[in-house]
Design a protein around this motif. Sequence first.
Motif, mmCIF file in Angstrom:
data_model
loop_
_atom_site.group_PDB
_atom_site.id
_atom_site.type_symbol
_atom_site.label_atom_id
_atom_site.label_comp_id
_atom_site.label_asym_id
_atom_site.label_seq_id
_atom_site.Cartn_x
_atom_site.Cartn_y
_atom_site.Cartn_z
ATOM 1 N N ALA A 113 0.815 -1.220 0.000
ATOM 2 C CA ALA A 113 0.000 0.000 0.000
ATOM 3 C C ALA A 113 0.847 1.268 0.000
ATOM 4 N N GLY A 114 2.084 1.167 0.422
ATOM 5 C CA GLY A 114 2.953 2.335 0.482
ATOM 6 C C GLY A 114 3.386 2.877 -0.864
ATOM 7 N N ARG A 115 3.171 2.131 -1.931
ATOM 8 C CA ARG A 115 3.532 2.615 -3.280
ATOM 9 C C ARG A 115 2.734 3.861 -3.652
ATOM 10 N N LEU A 116 1.658 4.089 -2.941
ATOM 11 C CA LEU A 116 0.845 5.269 -3.192
ATOM 12 C C LEU A 116 1.636 6.563 -2.967
ATOM 13 N N LEU A 117 2.685 6.501 -2.154
ATOM 14 C CA LEU A 117 3.479 7.695 -1.884
ATOM 15 C C LEU A 117 4.255 8.180 -3.111
ATOM 16 N N LEU A 118 4.499 7.299 -4.061
ATOM 17 C CA LEU A 118 5.259 7.701 -5.248
ATOM 18 C C LEU A 118 4.484 8.680 -6.122
ATOM 19 N N ASP A 119 3.227 8.376 -6.399
ATOM 20 C CA ASP A 119 2.480 9.235 -7.320
ATOM 21 C C ASP A 119 1.096 9.625 -6.809
ATOM 22 N N GLY A 120 0.783 9.304 -5.580
ATOM 23 C CA GLY A 120 -0.546 9.601 -5.043
ATOM 24 C C GLY A 120 -0.845 11.081 -4.946
ATOM 25 N N ALA A 121 0.181 11.897 -4.738
ATOM 26 C CA ALA A 121 -0.046 13.335 -4.635
ATOM 27 C C ALA A 121 -0.343 13.962 -5.994
ATOM 28 N N PHE A 122 -0.078 13.235 -7.074
ATOM 29 C CA PHE A 122 -0.282 13.774 -8.420
ATOM 30 C C PHE A 122 -1.543 13.222 -9.093
ATOM 31 N N ARG A 123 -2.205 12.286 -8.470
ATOM 32 C CA ARG A 123 -3.440 11.739 -9.029
ATOM 33 C C ARG A 123 -4.617 12.654 -8.718
ATOM 34 N N PRO A 124 -5.548 12.791 -9.646
ATOM 35 C CA PRO A 124 -6.714 13.647 -9.357
ATOM 36 C C PRO A 124 -7.645 13.022 -8.318
ATOM 37 N N GLN A 125 -7.778 11.712 -8.323
ATOM 38 C CA GLN A 125 -8.638 11.021 -7.369
ATOM 39 C C GLN A 125 -7.912 9.795 -6.845
ATOM 40 N N LEU A 126 -8.168 9.467 -5.594
ATOM 41 C CA LEU A 126 -7.586 8.266 -4.988
ATOM 42 C C LEU A 126 -8.703 7.389 -4.457
ATOM 43 N N GLU A 127 -8.456 6.114 -4.488
ATOM 44 C CA GLU A 127 -9.395 5.158 -3.926
ATOM 45 C C GLU A 127 -9.326 5.274 -2.398
ATOM 46 N N PRO A 128 -10.457 5.449 -1.717
ATOM 47 C CA PRO A 128 -10.417 5.645 -0.262
ATOM 48 C C PRO A 128 -9.779 4.482 0.499
ATOM 49 N N GLY A 129 -10.014 3.255 0.077
ATOM 50 C CA GLY A 129 -9.430 2.104 0.762
ATOM 51 C C GLY A 129 -7.924 2.066 0.634
ATOM 52 N N ALA A 130 -7.428 2.390 -0.559
ATOM 53 C CA ALA A 130 -5.979 2.415 -0.774
ATOM 54 C C ALA A 130 -5.343 3.523 0.042
ATOM 55 N N PHE A 131 -6.017 4.672 0.106
ATOM 56 C CA PHE A 131 -5.465 5.765 0.905
ATOM 57 C C PHE A 131 -5.449 5.412 2.385
ATOM 58 N N ALA A 132 -6.520 4.798 2.879
ATOM 59 C CA ALA A 132 -6.587 4.443 4.306
ATOM 60 C C ALA A 132 -5.477 3.471 4.676
ATOM 61 N N ALA A 133 -5.218 2.487 3.806
ATOM 62 C CA ALA A 133 -4.148 1.523 4.083
ATOM 63 C C ALA A 133 -2.784 2.211 4.073
ATOM 64 N N ALA A 134 -2.567 3.086 3.101
ATOM 65 C CA ALA A 134 -1.288 3.801 3.028
ATOM 66 C C ALA A 134 -1.121 4.751 4.205
ATOM 67 N N ASN A 135 -2.194 5.385 4.625
ATOM 68 C CA ASN A 135 -2.135 6.309 5.760
ATOM 69 C C ASN A 135 -1.768 5.569 7.041
ATOM 70 N N ALA A 136 -2.393 4.426 7.299
ATOM 71 C CA ALA A 136 -2.088 3.649 8.504
ATOM 72 C C ALA A 136 -0.646 3.160 8.484
ATOM 73 N N LEU A 137 -0.205 2.694 7.327
ATOM 74 C CA LEU A 137 1.168 2.219 7.191
ATOM 75 C C LEU A 137 2.165 3.354 7.401
ATOM 76 N N ALA A 138 1.886 4.508 6.812
ATOM 77 C CA ALA A 138 2.786 5.648 6.936
ATOM 78 C C ALA A 138 2.813 6.178 8.372
ATOM 79 N N ARG A 139 1.674 6.162 9.038
ATOM 80 C CA ARG A 139 1.627 6.639 10.430
ATOM 81 C C ARG A 139 2.482 5.763 11.329
ATOM 82 N N THR A 140 2.387 4.456 11.137
ATOM 83 C CA THR A 140 3.195 3.534 11.927
ATOM 84 C C THR A 140 4.676 3.743 11.666
ATOM 85 N N ARG A 141 5.039 3.865 10.394
ATOM 86 C CA ARG A 141 6.453 4.051 10.049
ATOM 87 C C ARG A 141 6.960 5.411 10.517
ATOM 88 N N PHE A 142 6.126 6.443 10.467
ATOM 89 C CA PHE A 142 6.512 7.759 10.958
ATOM 90 C C PHE A 142 6.864 7.696 12.439
#
Length: 150
Positions: A113-142
């Motif tokens: 799910a962390g691959r979203l960090l590569l280009d997620g900021a440049f996409r016009p829309q994101l899938e909410p489930g993919a974002f939630a998984a990436a957010n939880a993963l990033a919060r833990t790693r942070f």
Amino acid sequence: MDPTRLPLRDVHLPPSPSWWPLAPGWWLLAAAIALPFIAWLGWRTWRMLRRRRWERWFDAATAKESHPERVAAISELLRRAARRRQAGAELLEGEAWLHFLDGARGHAFSDGAGRLLLDGAFRPQLEPGAFAAANALARTRFLELMEGRR
């Protein structure tokens, strides 16, 4: 004089000492046991409060309007934490950045799910489930990076 008629009494012993107040040695022993425990408890409390402060910082920084803005904020926070951990780590890009975020314990960023960090900021829309998984993963790693865990 007759010894059986003498008015003698048995020897009277003084009362035994009370247990309170304690002798100075016992006070020193109690202090030697209590002070390290109090220091450990203070250290744990300080770490807990510091972690909560980091969690609030992460949550406040990622409370943006749209998902792409939130992904950009997550990336910025992870780069700040990486710089704290290893000098020059914030300059990594692409796959090298994701491998750094993976650390030594998996491939959640580079293959998950962390691959979203590569280009997620440049996409016009994101899938909410993919974002939630990436957010939880990033919060833990942070939090791990801020604590200095490897």
